[in-house]
Design an enzyme around this catalytic site. Structure first.
Site, PDB file in Angstrom:
ATOM      1  N   SER A 145     -24.811  35.090  18.099  1.00 23.69           N
ATOM      2  CA  SER A 145     -25.179  35.956  19.229  1.00 23.69           C
ATOM      3  C   SER A 145     -25.861  37.261  18.811  1.00 23.69           C
ATOM      4  O   SER A 145     -25.626  38.311  19.411  1.00 23.69           O
ATOM      5  CB  SER A 145     -23.956  36.236  20.108  1.00 23.69           C
ATOM      6  OG  SER A 145     -23.498  35.036  20.679  1.00 23.69           O
ATOM      7  N   GLU A 177     -21.223  32.641   9.827  1.00 27.03           N
ATOM      8  CA  GLU A 177     -21.423  32.416  11.256  1.00 27.03           C
ATOM      9  C   GLU A 177     -20.088  32.037  11.894  1.00 27.03           C
ATOM     10  O   GLU A 177     -19.720  30.845  11.912  1.00 27.03           O
ATOM     11  CB  GLU A 177     -22.417  31.271  11.480  1.00 27.03           C
ATOM     12  CG  GLU A 177     -23.796  31.506  10.935  1.00 27.03           C
ATOM     13  CD  GLU A 177     -24.851  30.702  11.697  1.00 27.03           C
ATOM     14  OE1 GLU A 177     -25.811  31.309  12.168  1.00 27.03           O
ATOM     15  OE2 GLU A 177     -24.700  29.483  11.838  1.00 27.03           O
ATOM     16  N   HIS A 201     -24.261  23.854   8.686  1.00 32.89           N
ATOM     17  CA  HIS A 201     -24.161  24.572   9.968  1.00 32.89           C
ATOM     18  C   HIS A 201     -22.965  24.015  10.750  1.00 32.89           C
ATOM     19  O   HIS A 201     -22.722  22.805  10.731  1.00 32.89           O
ATOM     20  CB  HIS A 201     -25.458  24.404  10.768  1.00 32.89           C
ATOM     21  CG  HIS A 201     -25.529  25.376  11.912  1.00 32.89           C
ATOM     22  ND1 HIS A 201     -24.802  25.204  13.063  1.00 32.89           N
ATOM     23  CD2 HIS A 201     -26.196  26.545  12.053  1.00 32.89           C
ATOM     24  CE1 HIS A 201     -25.040  26.227  13.880  1.00 32.89           C
ATOM     25  NE2 HIS A 201     -25.876  27.055  13.286  1.00 32.89           N
ATOM     26  N   GLY A 237     -23.644  31.277  20.203  1.00 31.54           N
ATOM     27  CA  GLY A 237     -24.001  30.911  21.581  1.00 31.54           C
ATOM     28  C   GLY A 237     -23.074  31.486  22.622  1.00 31.54           C
ATOM     29  O   GLY A 237     -23.046  31.015  23.763  1.00 31.54           O
ATOM     30  N   ASN A 274     -33.289  30.147  13.842  1.00 31.78           N
ATOM     31  CA  ASN A 274     -32.884  28.737  13.838  1.00 31.78           C
ATOM     32  C   ASN A 274     -33.088  28.191  15.251  1.00 31.78           C
ATOM     33  O   ASN A 274     -32.311  28.482  16.150  1.00 31.78           O
ATOM     34  CB  ASN A 274     -31.408  28.624  13.410  1.00 31.78           C
ATOM     35  CG  ASN A 274     -30.904  27.189  13.460  1.00 31.78           C
ATOM     36  OD1 ASN A 274     -31.694  26.262  13.658  1.00 31.78           O
ATOM     37  ND2 ASN A 274     -29.604  27.008  13.289  1.00 31.78           N
ATOM     38  N   TRP A 275     -34.147  27.411  15.401  1.00 30.84           N
ATOM     39  CA  TRP A 275     -34.513  26.933  16.750  1.00 30.84           C
ATOM     40  C   TRP A 275     -33.659  25.759  17.222  1.00 30.84           C
ATOM     41  O   TRP A 275     -33.788  25.319  18.354  1.00 30.84           O
ATOM     42  CB  TRP A 275     -35.990  26.534  16.765  1.00 30.84           C
ATOM     43  CG  TRP A 275     -36.925  27.705  16.822  1.00 30.84           C
ATOM     44  CD1 TRP A 275     -36.585  29.029  16.756  1.00 30.84           C
ATOM     45  CD2 TRP A 275     -38.342  27.660  16.958  1.00 30.84           C
ATOM     46  NE1 TRP A 275     -37.710  29.810  16.849  1.00 30.84           N
ATOM     47  CE2 TRP A 275     -38.809  28.993  16.972  1.00 30.84           C
ATOM     48  CE3 TRP A 275     -39.277  26.633  17.072  1.00 30.84           C
ATOM     49  CZ2 TRP A 275     -40.161  29.317  17.100  1.00 30.84           C
ATOM     50  CZ3 TRP A 275     -40.624  26.951  17.194  1.00 30.84           C
ATOM     51  CH2 TRP A 275     -41.051  28.280  17.215  1.00 30.84           C
ATOM     52  N   LYS A 276     -32.874  25.215  16.338  1.00 33.91           N
ATOM     53  CA  LYS A 276     -32.031  24.059  16.700  1.00 33.91           C
ATOM     54  C   LYS A 276     -32.899  22.987  17.379  1.00 33.91           C
ATOM     55  O   LYS A 276     -33.997  22.728  16.902  1.00 33.91           O
ATOM     56  CB  LYS A 276     -30.852  24.528  17.550  1.00 33.91           C
ATOM     57  CG  LYS A 276     -30.092  25.682  16.868  1.00 33.91           C
ATOM     58  CD  LYS A 276     -28.833  26.101  17.542  1.00 33.91           C
ATOM     59  CE  LYS A 276     -28.184  27.251  16.762  1.00 33.91           C
ATOM     60  NZ  LYS A 276     -26.918  27.693  17.289  1.00 33.91           N
TER      61      LYS A 276
HETATM   62  O1  LIG Z   1     -25.995  29.205  15.184  1.00 28.26           O
HETATM   63  C1  LIG Z   1     -26.678  30.211  15.081  1.00 28.26           C
HETATM   64  C2  LIG Z   1     -27.743  30.335  14.071  1.00 28.26           C
HETATM   65  O2  LIG Z   1     -27.668  29.330  13.113  1.00 28.26           O
HETATM   66  C3  LIG Z   1     -26.489  31.347  16.002  1.00 28.26           C
HETATM   67  O3  LIG Z   1     -26.834  30.945  17.280  1.00 28.26           O
HETATM   68  P1  LIG Z   1     -26.909  32.037  18.459  1.00 28.26           P
HETATM   69  O4  LIG Z   1     -27.761  33.177  17.933  1.00 28.26           O
HETATM   70  O5  LIG Z   1     -27.528  31.324  19.609  1.00 28.26           O
HETATM   71  O6  LIG Z   1     -25.516  32.486  18.713  1.00 28.26           O
END
Ligand SMILES: O=C(CO)COP(=O)(O)O
Length: 261
Positions: free
Chosen positions: A219, A174, A102, A180, A9-11
């Site tokens: 993470s 999640e 999300h 993060g 997920n590149w956001k």
């Molecule tokens: O939100 C996430 C995936 O959708 C997880 O993010 P991180 O892997 O950066 O913690």
């Protein structure tokens, strides 16, 4: 052998140049390995880049990588400035999954459980696969409410769409406190939550619960991926930061070869 779904997920990250380099590298890695059909790989770039990504995948004659949308609007068409609809996404060939709920959308865009349930229903009705993100905050975890929160997030979907909605759907657990943070949940805790989620769905339908793909997100990186993917009720990972770098993403994929069943 359990099925594994690995999604990056590149956001709100990466640009066209990075997409090209990333696709070439990932595609050439995947074409060198004995591709295992129990493993599915997908990337969720920003919506603006889905079409570019798709064109690159077509030029590379890719048949290993699918695309995931990070979000859709709850409306199909009309006067909704700035939104993207599911019918527009459906025109992009390699799109397979759509993330709904999300925590970043729940928090920064005030998405309610009810709105998320409507989006989930829409994705199903367009024959794409919804990935429902659920998870608790640190405060909720400390108050021993993690399971209650996840149950409520699932219940809103069941109330609107019925438990059958989870047939060919995905749940991504999640925990918000792990996203993060550089500190994933422990494997014991992940199993505790994933087992709860599967068991909860099994109260409605045992077959749906057995087939349900439950991803973990928060993470995940190349150092902890093997132990997380080895957890009994984990069927894949939803990766944020560590999916931005192709080498690290490939290292995570490599872990799937080392899992002992
Ligand atoms: O939100 C996430 C995936 O959708 C997880 O993010 P991180 O892997 O950066 O913690």
């Amino acid at each position: 052998m359990k099925k594994l779904l690995i999604i990056g997920n590149w956001k709100l990250n990466n640009n066209k140049k990075i997409i090209l380099d990333f696709c070439k590298k990932l595609n050439s890695y995947l074409s060198t390995i004995n591709y295992d059909h129990h493993l599915k790989i997908s990337i969720a770039p920003p919506i603006l880049h889905l079409e570019t990504f798709n064109l690159i995948l077509q030029q590379l004659h890719n048949n290993h990588i699918s695309l995931t949308a990070q979000n859709i609007d709850v409306n199909i068409l009309g006067s909704f400035t700035g939104e993207t609809s599911i019918s527009m996404l459906q025109e992009i060939e390699n799109i397979k999954y759509v993330i709904v709920g999300h925590s970043e959308r729940r928090i920064h865009h005030n998405e309610t459980k009810e709105l998320i349930a409507k989006k989930f229903k829409l994705v199903k009705s367009f024959k794409l696969i919804p990935i429902l993100c659920i998870g608790e905050t640190k405060e909720e975890k400390n108050a021993n409410k993690a399971q209650k929160i996840c149950k409520e997030q699932i219940d809103t979907i069941i109330q609107l769409v019925g438990y059958q909605a989870f047939d060919k759907a995905i749940i991504a657990y999640e925990p918000i406190w792990a996203i993060g943070s550089n500190q994933s949940a422990s494997t014991n805790y992940i199993q505790y939550m994933h087992q709860f989620i599967r068991h909860y769905i099994s109260r409605y339908d045992i077959n749906i619960s057995k087939k349900l793909i439950i991803q973990y997100g928060g993470s995940v990186n190349k150092k902890n991926a093997l132990e997380i993917l080895s957890v009994k009720d984990v069927n894949g990972v939803l990766i944020g930061n560590s999916s931005l770098d192709c080498d690290q993403f490939i290292d995570i994929i490599k872990c799937t070869k080392l899992i002992k069943y």
